[in-house]
Design an enzyme around this catalytic site. Structure first.
Site, PDB file in Angstrom:
ATOM      1  N   LYS A  17     -13.453 -13.463   8.155  1.00  0.00           N
ATOM      2  CA  LYS A  17     -12.809 -14.243   9.197  1.00  0.00           C
ATOM      3  C   LYS A  17     -13.437 -15.633   9.274  1.00  0.00           C
ATOM      4  CE  LYS A  17     -11.195 -10.613  12.308  1.00  0.00           C
ATOM      5  NZ  LYS A  17     -11.239 -10.087  13.699  1.00  0.00           N
ATOM      6  N   TYR A  34     -21.622  -0.315  18.081  1.00  0.00           N
ATOM      7  CA  TYR A  34     -22.066   0.772  17.212  1.00  0.00           C
ATOM      8  C   TYR A  34     -23.386   1.387  17.642  1.00  0.00           C
ATOM      9  CZ  TYR A  34     -18.384  -0.886  14.165  1.00  0.00           C
ATOM     10  OH  TYR A  34     -17.166  -1.243  13.675  1.00  0.00           O
ATOM     11  N   HIS A  54     -19.842  -9.871  11.180  1.00  0.00           N
ATOM     12  CA  HIS A  54     -19.600 -10.265  12.566  1.00  0.00           C
ATOM     13  C   HIS A  54     -20.282 -11.603  12.854  1.00  0.00           C
ATOM     14  CE1 HIS A  54     -18.908  -5.825  13.923  1.00  0.00           C
ATOM     15  NE2 HIS A  54     -17.811  -6.388  13.476  1.00  0.00           N
ATOM     16  N   ARG A  73     -14.355   1.474   8.129  1.00  0.00           N
ATOM     17  CA  ARG A  73     -15.311   0.407   8.465  1.00  0.00           C
ATOM     18  C   ARG A  73     -16.231   0.873   9.590  1.00  0.00           C
ATOM     19  NH1 ARG A  73     -16.019  -5.267   8.485  1.00  0.00           N
ATOM     20  NH2 ARG A  73     -16.164  -6.271  10.519  1.00  0.00           N
ATOM     21  N   ARG A 105     -13.191  -5.301   5.840  1.00  0.00           N
ATOM     22  CA  ARG A 105     -11.885  -5.208   6.471  1.00  0.00           C
ATOM     23  C   ARG A 105     -10.809  -5.038   5.399  1.00  0.00           C
ATOM     24  NH1 ARG A 105     -14.657  -9.638   8.722  1.00  0.00           N
ATOM     25  NH2 ARG A 105     -15.175  -9.408  10.943  1.00  0.00           N
ATOM     26  N   HIS A 128      -9.755   0.627   9.030  1.00  0.00           N
ATOM     27  CA  HIS A 128     -10.730   0.180  10.020  1.00  0.00           C
ATOM     28  C   HIS A 128     -11.605   1.345  10.469  1.00  0.00           C
ATOM     29  CE1 HIS A 128     -11.716  -3.588  11.930  1.00  0.00           C
ATOM     30  NE2 HIS A 128     -12.016  -2.955  13.047  1.00  0.00           N
TER      31      HIS A 128
END
Length: 299
Positions: free
Chosen positions: A174, A280, A271, A248, A150, A245
Site C-alpha cells: 500500500k 494480533y 503495516h 495473512r 495481501r 486475508h
C-alpha cells in the site's frame, strides 16, 4: 462540485500516487457526501460546513452502516476537506472537527497450524502428479501463508520479484511502499516446481512476466485467487472458511505465537503503523499468561 471532485481525483493520482482502488474508494465516499450536501441545498464546495458533514455521517448511521464503514468514510471526507482548504475552495477546514466512531476491531479468524499443514500437504501431493493448476495453487497458498502478503500484492508479483537464492520476495504494498519478505523451504520448493514445470504449461502471450497466471494464460486476478483459496480450504475438515486475508491473519498469528516481536510482524505485513499490527497481540495471551505464571512471584 463535480469539477472540484475531478480535481481531487487528479490530485490523488498525480500528487498522492494512490492506487486505482484507493482513488476509486476515496472519490466514491466524497461523491456521496457531496450528493448529500446538494440534497440539503448546497451547490458549492465552499458552502460545506461541519453541520453538513455531521448530517451526512448521521444519515449513514441511521441506514445501519457499520462503525468501520463510518470511520473509513469520515476519514476520506477529512482528507478531501483538508485538500479543499489547502487549495482555497474552503475558507476553513470543517473536516478537522468531524469525529467518527472508532471501528470495532473483531479478532480475525485464523487457521490452526494443523489445518495449515493439512491444506498444504494435501496440495503438495496433488501437485506432485504434474497438474499445472495444482502446482500453481500449491505455490500461491504456500506463499500466502509463508509471507502474509495481501492478495493484491501477490497477483502483482513478477518473476524477477522472487529471489530464490536468498528466499525473499520483493513486494509492492500500500502507498507503493516496497518491502522484502522472507519465505521458507516448503514455499521455495512449491515456487520452483511452479515456475519450472507448471507455469510454462499455462502461460500465454498475455502473461508477460507475471509470476502467477490463470487458466486463460494471463496474469491471475484477485477474484480467482480468492475463489481458489475458499475452495481449497473447504476441503480441509473443520477448517474455518477463510480467503487470502485469512491466510495473512494466520501467518501473523502463528509467527507471533512462535515468539516473534510485534515490530517484526509489522515489517512482515507491511503495516505503516504498529497500531494496525496490535490486533494480533490477542494470540499471545496464552503465552503471556504462561510466562506470567512462571515469572511473577504473586502469580
Amino acid at each position: 462540485m463535480a469539477e472540484a471532485l475531478e480535481d481531487y481525483r487528479r490530485h490523488l493520482v498525480s500528487e498522492r500516487d494512490r492506487s486505482e482502488h484507493t482513488v476509486r474508494a476515496y472519490v466514491g465516499d466524497v461523491s456521496a457526501m457531496l450528493q448529500h450536501a446538494a440534497r440539503m441545498g448546497h451547490t458549492e464546495v465552499g458552502e460545506l460546513d461541519i453541520s453538513v458533514l455531521r448530517s451526512w455521517l448521521a444519515s449513514l448511521h441511521t441506514r445501519g452502516r457499520a462503525r468501520s464503514t463510518l470511520a473509513r468514510r469520515a476519514s476520506a471526507v477529512r482528507m478531501f476537506t483538508a485538500w479543499a482548504h489547502h487549495t482555497g475552495l474552503l475558507a476553513t477546514d470543517p473536516g478537522a472537527r468531524l469525529a467518527s466512531p472508532k471501528a470495532q476491531r473483531d479478532l480475525p479468524d485464523v487457521l490452526r497450524p494443523g489445518d495449515a499443514d493439512s491444506l498444504l500437504e494435501g496440495l503438495a501431493a496433488e501437485a506432485a502428479h504434474g497438474d499445472p493448476v495444482a502446482m500453481r495453487d500449491h505455490a500461491i497458498l504456500e506463499l500466502l501463508y509463508a509471507t502474509g502478503v495481501r492478495v493484491g500484492e501477490l497477483v502483482g508479483l513478477d518473476l524477477n520479484h522472487v529471489d530464490p537464492g536468498r528466499r525473499v520476495v520483493r513486494v509492492l504494498g500500500k502507498g507503493r511502499r516496497e518491502r522484502s519478505v522472507p519465505y521458507g523451504v516448503p514455499a521455495e520448493r512449491a515456487l520452483e516446481a511452479w515456475t519450472t514445470a507448471g507455469r510454462p504449461e499455462l502461460a500465454g502471450s498475455a502473461a508477460g512476466q507475471a509470476l502467477f497466471v490463470g487458466v486463460r494464460g494471463g496474469r491471475i486476478g484477485q477474484r480467482a485467487v480468492r475463489s481458489m483459496v475458499h475452495a481449497r480450504l473447504r476441503a480441509v475438515p473443520d477448517a474455518p472458511d477463510l480467503g487470502p486475508h485469512g491466510l495473512r491473519h494466520s501467518a501473523a498469528t502463528h509467527v507471533l505465537e512462535g515468539g516473534a516481536d510485534l515490530r517484526s510482524v509489522q515489517e512482515l505485513l507491511g503495516h505503516a503503523s504498529i497500531g494496525t499490527t496490535q490486533i494480533y497481540t490477542h494470540v499471545s495471551v496464552d503465552r503471556l499468561r504462561k510466562a506470567y505464571r512462571q515469572a511473577h512471584p504473586r502469580a
